[in-house]
Design an enzyme around this catalytic site. Structure first.
Site, PDB file in Angstrom:
ATOM      1  CG  PHE A   7      -0.160  -0.199   2.456  1.00 53.15           C
ATOM      2  CD1 PHE A   7       0.067   1.251   3.211  1.00 53.15           C
ATOM      3  CD2 PHE A   7      -0.383  -1.035   3.022  1.00 53.15           C
ATOM      4  CE1 PHE A   7       0.693   1.039   4.497  1.00 53.15           C
ATOM      5  CE2 PHE A   7       0.580  -1.461   4.351  1.00 53.15           C
ATOM      6  CZ  PHE A   7       0.867   0.691   5.180  1.00 53.15           C
ATOM      7  CB  CYS A   8       1.561   4.039  -1.741  1.00 57.23           C
ATOM      8  SG  CYS A   8       2.138   2.909  -2.756  1.00 57.23           S
ATOM      9  CE  LYS A   9      -0.358  11.304  -0.252  1.00 55.55           C
ATOM     10  NZ  LYS A   9       0.176  12.283  -0.638  1.00 55.55           N
ATOM     11  CB  SER A  10      -3.987   8.798  -1.888  1.00 56.34           C
ATOM     12  OG  SER A  10      -3.414   7.578  -3.662  1.00 56.34           O
TER      13      SER A  10
ATOM     14  CB  THR B 195      -0.825   0.618  -4.540  1.00 55.09           C
ATOM     15  OG1 THR B 195      -0.643   1.604  -2.980  1.00 55.09           O
ATOM     16  CG2 THR B 195      -1.464  -1.205  -4.161  1.00 55.09           C
TER      17      THR B 195
END
Length: 169
Positions: free
Chosen positions: A75-78, A83
């Protein structure tokens, strides 16, 4: 990454001790694969240049987790664009690791498969649901800054004006 490597090494020692005692024949068959996966991860972490995010660290860690029958998440920030690039890279790696006789088409290289997944697979649908259009929120300049393995096809990115005007993260 060093702290995470220590945790993987601890789990590796624990897993190997359990596996050797519980299933010695099976353990002997996979011992070299396990050791190689951990060694590759250790090498990737130690050769990392300060402050840079190395794709090989992520790939090696994924291999180690899989070899140890572990789970992991991406996962990434958003949770959208980077991702999607990571997930499609992993899907490609899993597809190309299959024996040749089971692969849908051995005619495509990894980059082509990843780009097909990025353009026509499930992640572009997620991008459309998130931002209202089937485009990742990268523009051409941002795309060039991504590691080569994470670059989406040009047809799936936004033009510079739209990426700035419709910024979603």
């Amino acid at each position: 990454n060093n702290a995470s490597l220590e945790r993987i090494e601890q789990y590796y020692r624990s897993y190997c001790g359990w596996k050797a005692a519980a299933e010695p024949d099976e353990f002997r068959a996979e011992e070299i694969l396990l050791a190689q996966a951990l060694s590759d991860t250790r090498t990737a972490v130690r050769s990392q240049r300060g402050g840079q995010k190395e794709v090989q660290v992520l790939i090696s860690a994924a291999n180690a987790a899989r070899a140890l029958n572990g789970g992991r998440v991406t996962f990434c920030k958003s949770g959208k664009d980077r991702t999607a690039m990571s997930i499609t890279l992993e899907q490609t790696r899993l597809l190309t690791a299959m024996p040749l006789e089971h692969r849908a088409s051995p005619l495509f290289d990894d980059a082509q498969i990843a780009n097909m997944l990025r353009e026509f697979g499930g992640r572009i649908v997620v991008a459309e649901k998130n931002v209202g259009r089937p485009k990742y929120s990268f523009n051409a300049a941002q795309r060039q800054l991504l590691p080569a393995q994470y670059r989406p096809p040009p047809s799936t990115i936004q033009d510079f004006f739209t990426s700035v005007k419709a910024r979603d993260s």
